[in-house]
Every structure is written in C-alpha cells, then in structure tokens.
Design a protein around this motif. Sequence first.
Motif, mmCIF file in Angstrom:
data_model
loop_
_atom_site.group_PDB
_atom_site.id
_atom_site.type_symbol
_atom_site.label_atom_id
_atom_site.label_comp_id
_atom_site.label_asym_id
_atom_site.label_seq_id
_atom_site.Cartn_x
_atom_site.Cartn_y
_atom_site.Cartn_z
ATOM 1 N N SER A 17 0.832 -1.202 0.000
ATOM 2 C CA SER A 17 0.000 0.000 0.000
ATOM 3 C C SER A 17 0.866 1.251 0.000
ATOM 4 O O SER A 17 1.999 1.230 0.478
ATOM 5 C CB SER A 17 -0.901 0.022 1.243
ATOM 6 N N VAL A 66 -9.004 -0.283 -10.685
ATOM 7 C CA VAL A 66 -8.749 0.409 -9.421
ATOM 8 C C VAL A 66 -9.918 0.350 -8.447
ATOM 9 O O VAL A 66 -9.772 0.718 -7.283
ATOM 10 C CB VAL A 66 -8.362 1.886 -9.646
ATOM 11 N N ARG A 69 -9.870 -0.537 -4.559
ATOM 12 C CA ARG A 69 -8.494 -0.507 -4.069
ATOM 13 C C ARG A 69 -8.021 0.898 -3.740
ATOM 14 O O ARG A 69 -7.155 1.077 -2.899
ATOM 15 C CB ARG A 69 -7.548 -1.148 -5.085
ATOM 16 N N MET A 85 -3.899 3.843 -1.667
ATOM 17 C CA MET A 85 -3.842 2.785 -2.675
ATOM 18 C C MET A 85 -3.447 1.484 -2.000
ATOM 19 O O MET A 85 -2.368 1.390 -1.404
ATOM 20 C CB MET A 85 -2.828 3.142 -3.765
ATOM 21 N N ASN A 86 -4.321 0.508 -2.098
ATOM 22 C CA ASN A 86 -4.096 -0.791 -1.475
ATOM 23 C C ASN A 86 -3.990 -1.892 -2.524
ATOM 24 O O ASN A 86 -4.402 -1.699 -3.667
ATOM 25 C CB ASN A 86 -5.237 -1.113 -0.504
ATOM 26 N N SER A 87 -3.457 -3.011 -2.106
ATOM 27 C CA SER A 87 -3.323 -4.181 -2.991
ATOM 28 C C SER A 87 -2.711 -3.779 -4.325
ATOM 29 O O SER A 87 -3.231 -4.111 -5.398
ATOM 30 C CB SER A 87 -4.697 -4.832 -3.206
ATOM 31 N N LEU A 88 -1.625 -3.065 -4.248
ATOM 32 C CA LEU A 88 -1.012 -2.528 -5.461
ATOM 33 C C LEU A 88 -0.505 -3.629 -6.371
ATOM 34 O O LEU A 88 -0.068 -4.702 -5.907
ATOM 35 C CB LEU A 88 0.113 -1.572 -5.094
ATOM 36 N N LYS A 89 -0.589 -3.355 -7.669
ATOM 37 C CA LYS A 89 -0.199 -4.301 -8.699
ATOM 38 C C LYS A 89 0.877 -3.658 -9.575
ATOM 39 O O LYS A 89 0.945 -2.432 -9.669
ATOM 40 C CB LYS A 89 -1.401 -4.651 -9.563
ATOM 41 N N ASP A 92 -0.042 -0.798 -11.722
ATOM 42 C CA ASP A 92 -0.300 0.511 -11.120
ATOM 43 C C ASP A 92 0.919 1.425 -11.227
ATOM 44 O O ASP A 92 0.851 2.605 -10.856
ATOM 45 C CB ASP A 92 -0.677 0.363 -9.640
#
Length: 120
Positions: A17, A66, A69, A85-89, A92
């Motif tokens: 995050s 998004v 998230r 911003m959570n659970s970033l990929k 992103d």
Amino acid sequence: QVQLVESGGGLVQAGGSLRLSCAASGRTFTGYIVAWFRQAPGKEREFLANINWSLRSTDYADLDSVKGRFTISRDNAKNTVYLQMNSLKPEDTAIYYCAAKIRTAYYDSWGQGTQVTVSS
C-alpha cells in the motif's frame, strides 16, 4: 490557480500500500474539486478519482483496475487530499498527478507528479 505539492510515491512490492498526499500551497482548497490522475509509460493520462472539498463528495473512475483498491479523502486541518492505494499491482506503476479546479470545466492546476513503482 493553486499550487499543488504531491508526496508519498515510491517503490513498493505487489500487494503493498501507499498513500499519496496533495497539499495546497498558498491557499486553501475551499471551493475546489481536487483529483488524482496517473500516467503510465506509453499510455494516456487517466482519471482516478476526485473530491469536492466543500461538499466532501467523491467520484471514482469506472475502472475495474482500481475499483475497491483506491480511496480519495481529505484532511481539512492539513489542507491536504490523499489517495490511499491498497493491494497494489505492477500495472499501477505510473506517475501520479494531483490536479484541481474551481468553477471551470477543466483542471487548471497540476502538481509535479510523484512516481509510484510496484515490483512483482
């Protein structure tokens, strides 16, 4: 126009995050709509979310990538807008920009951008 100062970007592992900050310099955000955009390499800039500072209402892009998230919020005392911003990929990864507008159809104040890099 209002001067915008972004911070909070950096390098994070996938699943992590970050919280981005956008502070107004020289004036308050009262009456403004403040938004977050991002631009990935080779792609167009895309809208993520905005917040009406006075009404506290929010709007999010209809992006499956998004949804659920990213969360936009504000801190009145700090005159700052955040993007959690959570659970970033890895997808992103982009430069994230803060923008603001007041009584105009377009965003006419932009920050310098902050780099977010998500490693796999």
